[in-house]
Design an enzyme around this catalytic site. Structure first.
Site, mmCIF file in Angstrom:
data_model
loop_
_atom_site.group_PDB
_atom_site.id
_atom_site.type_symbol
_atom_site.label_atom_id
_atom_site.label_comp_id
_atom_site.label_asym_id
_atom_site.label_seq_id
_atom_site.Cartn_x
_atom_site.Cartn_y
_atom_site.Cartn_z
ATOM 1 N N SER A 116 0.784 -1.243 0.000
ATOM 2 C CA SER A 116 0.000 0.000 0.000
ATOM 3 C C SER A 116 0.808 1.281 0.000
ATOM 4 O O SER A 116 0.235 2.359 -0.142
ATOM 5 C CB SER A 116 -0.970 0.017 1.194
ATOM 6 O OG SER A 116 -2.114 -0.750 0.902
ATOM 7 N N LYS A 174 0.285 3.891 -2.640
ATOM 8 C CA LYS A 174 -0.679 4.985 -2.570
ATOM 9 C C LYS A 174 -0.024 6.360 -2.420
ATOM 10 O O LYS A 174 -0.693 7.380 -2.581
ATOM 11 C CB LYS A 174 -1.663 4.732 -1.425
ATOM 12 C CG LYS A 174 -2.517 3.477 -1.637
ATOM 13 C CD LYS A 174 -3.493 3.262 -0.493
ATOM 14 C CE LYS A 174 -4.411 2.072 -0.742
ATOM 15 N NZ LYS A 174 -3.861 0.804 -0.253
ATOM 16 N N SER A 219 -5.876 3.720 4.351
ATOM 17 C CA SER A 219 -5.263 2.937 3.278
ATOM 18 C C SER A 219 -6.314 2.210 2.450
ATOM 19 O O SER A 219 -6.164 1.043 2.090
ATOM 20 C CB SER A 219 -4.269 1.923 3.861
ATOM 21 O OG SER A 219 -3.426 1.413 2.852
ATOM 22 N N LYS A 259 3.043 6.599 4.991
ATOM 23 C CA LYS A 259 2.161 5.548 4.508
ATOM 24 C C LYS A 259 2.730 4.192 4.864
ATOM 25 O O LYS A 259 3.926 3.944 4.690
ATOM 26 C CB LYS A 259 1.993 5.650 2.984
ATOM 27 C CG LYS A 259 0.937 4.744 2.426
ATOM 28 C CD LYS A 259 -0.463 5.256 2.752
ATOM 29 C CE LYS A 259 -1.496 4.145 2.626
ATOM 30 N NZ LYS A 259 -1.374 3.089 3.659
#
Length: 262
Positions: free
Chosen positions: A63, A66, A123, A235
């Site tokens: 993730s 992102k 997320s 993140k």
């Protein structure tokens, strides 16, 4: 060197990476005493690499993909192509993503602002695809934009196939490329604010009567044992193949650093 290494180890430990803690002060720079396959510590303003380990090894990012998705969304906002108060309708495809999500239903509407916070704080795979479709028309066209942007930034070992980081053998990047993507994203003031958000409440929508409270997955922003005073946000990511991944920003002695671990 030891000061920066201790910071990097602290960041890695925050997501419970398997780290060799009994490293020697004279440990070779290419190993750093870290068992994670790949890591890098970079100054955000200059791009100077402070420390790295196998930072050009191609690995699945999960993730932390992102960061690029958010970068392109904020690019579209800066260019006036979309606006924070625009209404985005979730497609059947976007609602079917699974994994980390905020359970958007097909036909559910949210503002661009809320979708962004769903992506950053929770997320959300579903919100990522919904925004990819909103910005580019389809996720596949958005992915083309992701790869074009990566090349523009100077990434040489990156190839994206989706907007959320769900595993695909052809979806890969490196710690070094991610650090450059993170450096580019950090130039945007709104991005900096949002990646440091700990909580966000999704308002009721046309499909849900109740609010939904989101909590950031980033442990360094929390109040528990892993809280780090200098953390500015970032993140996190996880898949069964990629395992834990991390892109984070932190400040030390007035300098902002980017830490990436794959």
């Amino acid at each position: 060197m030891k000061k920066f290494l201790s910071l990097l180890v602290a960041l890695i430990l925050a997501l419970q990476f398997p780290v060799i803690s009994a490293w020697a002060e004279e440990a070779p720079a290419d190993t750093l005493g870290i068992s994670a396959p790949s890591a890098i510590l970079m100054e955000a303003s200059t791009g100077t690499v402070v420390l790295e380990k196998n930072s050009h090894e191609q690995l699945p990012p999960a993730s932390v993909t992102k960061v690029m998705t958010l970068l392109l969304i904020f690019d579209a906002i800066s260019q006036g192509k979309i606006h924070l108060d625009d209404t985005v309708t979730t497609s059947e495809y976007a609602s079917s993503m699974g994994g980390s999500q905020v359970f958007l239903e097909a036909g559910e509407t949210q503002s661009v602002d809320t979708m962004i916070k769903c992506i950053s704080v929770a997320s959300a795979n579903d919100a990522s695809v919904a925004m990819a479709e909103y910005v580019a028309g389809t996720e596949s066209l958005f992915v083309e934009m992701m790869n074009e942007k990566a090349q523009e930034i100077g990434c040489k070992d990156t190839h994206f196939v989706n907007a959320n980081g769900l595993h695909d053998e052809n979806h890969y990047t490196t710690a070094h490329d991610l650090a450059m993507i993170a450096q580019e994203a950090y130039k945007n003031e709104e991005f900096r604010k949002i990646v440091g958000s700990r909580y966000y409440t999704i308002p009721a929508t046309n499909k849900t009567a109740e609010e939904r409270v989101l909590a950031n997955h980033h442990a360094l922003l929390g109040e528990g044992d892993w809280h780090y005073d200098g953390c500015l946000g970032g993140k996190t990511g996880y898949t069964d193949t990629a395992l834990n991944t991390l892109v984070t920003y932190f400040e030390k002695d007035g300098t902002v650093y980017i830490c990436v671990v794959l």
